[in-house]
Design a protein around this motif. Structure first.
Motif, PDB file in Angstrom:
ATOM      1  N   ALA A  25      35.207 131.560  45.578  1.00 32.86           N
ATOM      2  CA  ALA A  25      36.278 130.659  45.167  1.00 32.86           C
ATOM      3  C   ALA A  25      37.624 131.349  45.332  1.00 32.86           C
ATOM      4  N   TRP A  26      38.650 130.520  45.420  1.00 30.72           N
ATOM      5  CA  TRP A  26      40.018 131.016  45.483  1.00 30.72           C
ATOM      6  C   TRP A  26      40.788 130.432  44.307  1.00 30.72           C
ATOM      7  N   PRO A  27      41.576 131.222  43.596  1.00 26.21           N
ATOM      8  CA  PRO A  27      41.963 132.611  43.882  1.00 26.21           C
ATOM      9  C   PRO A  27      41.115 133.669  43.171  1.00 26.21           C
ATOM     10  N   ALA A  31      28.179 117.824  58.369  1.00 24.80           N
ATOM     11  CA  ALA A  31      26.934 118.487  57.977  1.00 24.80           C
ATOM     12  C   ALA A  31      27.157 119.912  57.495  1.00 24.80           C
ATOM     13  N   VAL A  32      28.345 120.447  57.704  1.00 26.83           N
ATOM     14  CA  VAL A  32      28.672 121.809  57.279  1.00 26.83           C
ATOM     15  C   VAL A  32      30.040 121.789  56.592  1.00 26.83           C
ATOM     16  N   PRO A  33      30.323 122.800  55.771  1.00 30.21           N
ATOM     17  CA  PRO A  33      31.631 122.847  55.110  1.00 30.21           C
ATOM     18  C   PRO A  33      32.765 122.937  56.125  1.00 30.21           C
ATOM     19  N   PRO A  34      33.959 122.513  55.729  1.00 28.61           N
ATOM     20  CA  PRO A  34      35.112 122.613  56.616  1.00 28.61           C
ATOM     21  C   PRO A  34      35.313 124.046  57.098  1.00 28.61           C
ATOM     22  N   GLY A  35      35.676 124.181  58.342  1.00 26.36           N
ATOM     23  CA  GLY A  35      35.938 125.497  58.913  1.00 26.36           C
ATOM     24  C   GLY A  35      34.742 126.100  59.629  1.00 26.36           C
ATOM     25  N   TRP A  36      33.524 125.627  59.330  1.00 28.60           N
ATOM     26  CA  TRP A  36      32.355 126.231  59.956  1.00 28.60           C
ATOM     27  C   TRP A  36      32.271 125.919  61.449  1.00 28.60           C
ATOM     28  N   LEU A  37      32.695 124.728  61.847  1.00 30.56           N
ATOM     29  CA  LEU A  37      32.610 124.376  63.268  1.00 30.56           C
ATOM     30  C   LEU A  37      33.461 125.322  64.109  1.00 30.56           C
ATOM     31  N   ALA A  84      26.479 138.133  65.058  1.00 37.05           N
ATOM     32  CA  ALA A  84      27.866 138.331  64.626  1.00 37.05           C
ATOM     33  C   ALA A  84      27.997 138.139  63.123  1.00 37.05           C
ATOM     34  N   ARG A  85      28.996 138.803  62.553  1.00 36.27           N
ATOM     35  CA  ARG A  85      29.432 138.544  61.181  1.00 36.27           C
ATOM     36  C   ARG A  85      30.848 138.003  61.260  1.00 36.27           C
ATOM     37  N   VAL A  86      31.067 136.832  60.672  1.00 36.35           N
ATOM     38  CA  VAL A  86      32.338 136.126  60.787  1.00 36.35           C
ATOM     39  C   VAL A  86      32.871 135.845  59.386  1.00 36.35           C
ATOM     40  N   THR A  87      34.181 135.915  59.237  1.00 41.03           N
ATOM     41  CA  THR A  87      34.803 135.560  57.972  1.00 41.03           C
ATOM     42  C   THR A  87      35.976 134.628  58.228  1.00 41.03           C
ATOM     43  N   PHE A  88      36.212 133.728  57.300  1.00 41.44           N
ATOM     44  CA  PHE A  88      37.347 132.811  57.412  1.00 41.44           C
ATOM     45  C   PHE A  88      37.549 132.136  56.064  1.00 41.44           C
ATOM     46  N   GLY A  89      38.721 131.523  55.905  1.00 38.52           N
ATOM     47  CA  GLY A  89      39.027 130.762  54.705  1.00 38.52           C
ATOM     48  C   GLY A  89      39.026 129.285  55.002  1.00 38.52           C
ATOM     49  N   SER A  90      38.977 128.491  53.950  1.00 34.14           N
ATOM     50  CA  SER A  90      39.018 127.040  54.096  1.00 34.14           C
ATOM     51  C   SER A  90      39.764 126.456  52.912  1.00 34.14           C
ATOM     52  N   PRO A  91      40.769 125.591  53.155  1.00 32.43           N
ATOM     53  CA  PRO A  91      41.496 124.967  52.044  1.00 32.43           C
ATOM     54  C   PRO A  91      40.612 124.044  51.213  1.00 32.43           C
ATOM     55  N   MET A  92      39.454 123.628  51.781  1.00 36.18           N
ATOM     56  CA  MET A  92      38.535 122.738  51.075  1.00 36.18           C
ATOM     57  C   MET A  92      37.138 123.327  51.183  1.00 36.18           C
ATOM     58  N   SER A  93      36.259 122.951  50.246  1.00 35.07           N
ATOM     59  CA  SER A  93      34.918 123.516  50.261  1.00 35.07           C
ATOM     60  C   SER A  93      33.842 122.504  50.582  1.00 35.07           C
ATOM     61  N   GLY A  94      34.075 121.235  50.241  1.00 37.25           N
ATOM     62  CA  GLY A  94      32.986 120.268  50.327  1.00 37.25           C
ATOM     63  C   GLY A  94      32.839 119.631  51.689  1.00 37.25           C
ATOM     64  N   PRO A 128      31.144 115.718  53.063  1.00 32.16           N
ATOM     65  CA  PRO A 128      32.174 115.524  54.082  1.00 32.16           C
ATOM     66  C   PRO A 128      33.522 116.125  53.686  1.00 32.16           C
ATOM     67  N   GLU A 129      34.304 116.394  54.712  1.00 33.42           N
ATOM     68  CA  GLU A 129      35.545 117.126  54.501  1.00 33.42           C
ATOM     69  C   GLU A 129      36.465 116.382  53.535  1.00 33.42           C
ATOM     70  N   GLY A 130      37.198 117.171  52.773  1.00 33.10           N
ATOM     71  CA  GLY A 130      38.178 116.595  51.874  1.00 33.10           C
ATOM     72  C   GLY A 130      37.832 116.713  50.415  1.00 33.10           C
ATOM     73  N   THR A 131      36.738 117.392  50.083  1.00 27.64           N
ATOM     74  CA  THR A 131      36.359 117.528  48.680  1.00 27.64           C
ATOM     75  C   THR A 131      36.232 118.999  48.333  1.00 27.64           C
ATOM     76  N   GLY A 132      36.423 119.308  47.055  1.00 29.66           N
ATOM     77  CA  GLY A 132      36.242 120.674  46.578  1.00 29.66           C
ATOM     78  C   GLY A 132      37.472 121.528  46.784  1.00 29.66           C
ATOM     79  N   GLY A 133      37.472 122.669  46.090  1.00 31.22           N
ATOM     80  CA  GLY A 133      38.605 123.575  46.150  1.00 31.22           C
ATOM     81  C   GLY A 133      38.501 124.558  47.290  1.00 31.22           C
ATOM     82  N   PRO A 134      39.509 125.428  47.425  1.00 30.56           N
ATOM     83  CA  PRO A 134      39.512 126.411  48.511  1.00 30.56           C
ATOM     84  C   PRO A 134      38.319 127.361  48.424  1.00 30.56           C
ATOM     85  N   ARG A 135      37.856 127.793  49.595  1.00 30.44           N
ATOM     86  CA  ARG A 135      36.731 128.716  49.657  1.00 30.44           C
ATOM     87  C   ARG A 135      37.006 129.818  50.682  1.00 30.44           C
ATOM     88  N   LEU A 136      36.350 130.950  50.446  1.00 28.46           N
ATOM     89  CA  LEU A 136      36.371 132.075  51.376  1.00 28.46           C
ATOM     90  C   LEU A 136      34.927 132.319  51.812  1.00 28.46           C
TER      91      LEU A 136
END
Length: 271
Positions: A201-203, A226-232, A242-252, A254-262
């Motif tokens: 979770a953020w922050p 089918a996957v959280p925002p940012g995964w595509l 590979a090991r990949v890292t990224f942030g997402s302003p939303m977590s849920g 379909p897109e548009g639900t939930g708080g920021p995630r890392l």
């Protein structure tokens, strides 16, 4: 209801008539939603399985977490009860000795990845962990078709690497960053990816979800919704290993639900 009923599983090598009942005819190729035709004969009383096609991948082993697409239908009228193909979310089967029926262990363990397997039997021995019986009786006959994506140790991770941790400088706006380069197959849009992941979770940066907490690797289909925002964008074009890292302003999703995630994600396989 705990699904640990004792079962005798009759193994047949192909669809058709067998002692104790008939079997459905299943058409379609591995990885696509199967077409199931129910015969007019009686299903029999014992659970039975048939290996419809044999894959060429690693055989699943006792102790593995098995990932599979599943179609379950009612024998009486061939109506669908559940399928993971349309949901783009393969089943994760953790054989923890508590929730999984014995029949699933006998059907899924020892199968090469890429295999398609049929199971016919009473609902109490066909429905998997946490599946809603939908009002049907324990003795009602169900038909299940499994596409075995693979089996993986619960602690599967990149060889020689420590468990993933969220980088100290990661924020919800951080674009995808490759921490460890992969050398396997390229991950393409629409692929089924097998991953170990940590979501924070953020922050607070506190872990709120993890495949390790869930029992082992998980499978996701890389399609919108089918996957959280940012995964595509985070996983597409990467390579297995590979090991990949990224942030997402939303977590849920379909897109548009939930708080920021890392996210930190290890790509174990792609199908």
């Amino acid at each position: 209801m705990r699904l640990l009923w004792p079962a005798v599983l009759v193994l047949v090598t192909s669809c058709g008539a067998t002692e104790g009942g008939t079997l459905p005819v299943v058409t379609g190729t591995f990885g696509t939603r199967p077409v199931v035709s129910i015969p007019r004969g009686k299903p029999g009383r014992l659970p039975r399985m048939a290996v419809l096609s044999t894959g060429s991948g690693r055989r699943t082993m006792p102790g593995d977490v098995v990932l599979a697409d599943v179609e379950i239908r009612r024998w009486t009228d061939n109506t669908p009860h559940l399928n993971t193909y349309d949901a783009n979310q393969p089943a994760t089967v953790v054989f923890d000795g508590r929730r999984v029926p014995d029949t699933w262990s006998q059907v899924l363990i020892g199968q090469p990845a890429g295999s398609r397997v049929l199971l016919v039997g009473p609902a109490a021995q066909v429905l998997g962990p946490d599946m809603d019986p939908g009002g049907m009786g324990a003795a009602e006959t169900l038909v299940a078709v499994f596409d075995v994506l693979g089996g993986y140790p619960p602690d599967a991770r990149l060889v020689g690497r420590p468990l993933p941790a969220v980088p100290a400088d990661l924020t919800p706006m951080t674009p995808p960053r490759t921490l460890i380069g992969g050398s396997g197959a390229e991950v393409r849009d629409g692929a089924k990816v097998i991953v170990q992941y940590v979501a924070a979770a953020w922050p607070s940066r506190a872990a709120v979800d993890s495949s390790y907490r869930r029992g082992g690797p998980s499978a996701f289909t890389l399609v919108p919704g089918a996957v959280p925002p940012g995964w595509l964008t985070g996983l597409g074009g990467q390579r297995v290993g590979a090991r990949v890292t990224f942030g997402s302003p939303m977590s849920g999703y379909p897109e548009g639900t939930g708080g920021p995630r890392l996210y930190v994600i290890d790509i174990l396989d792609a199908i």
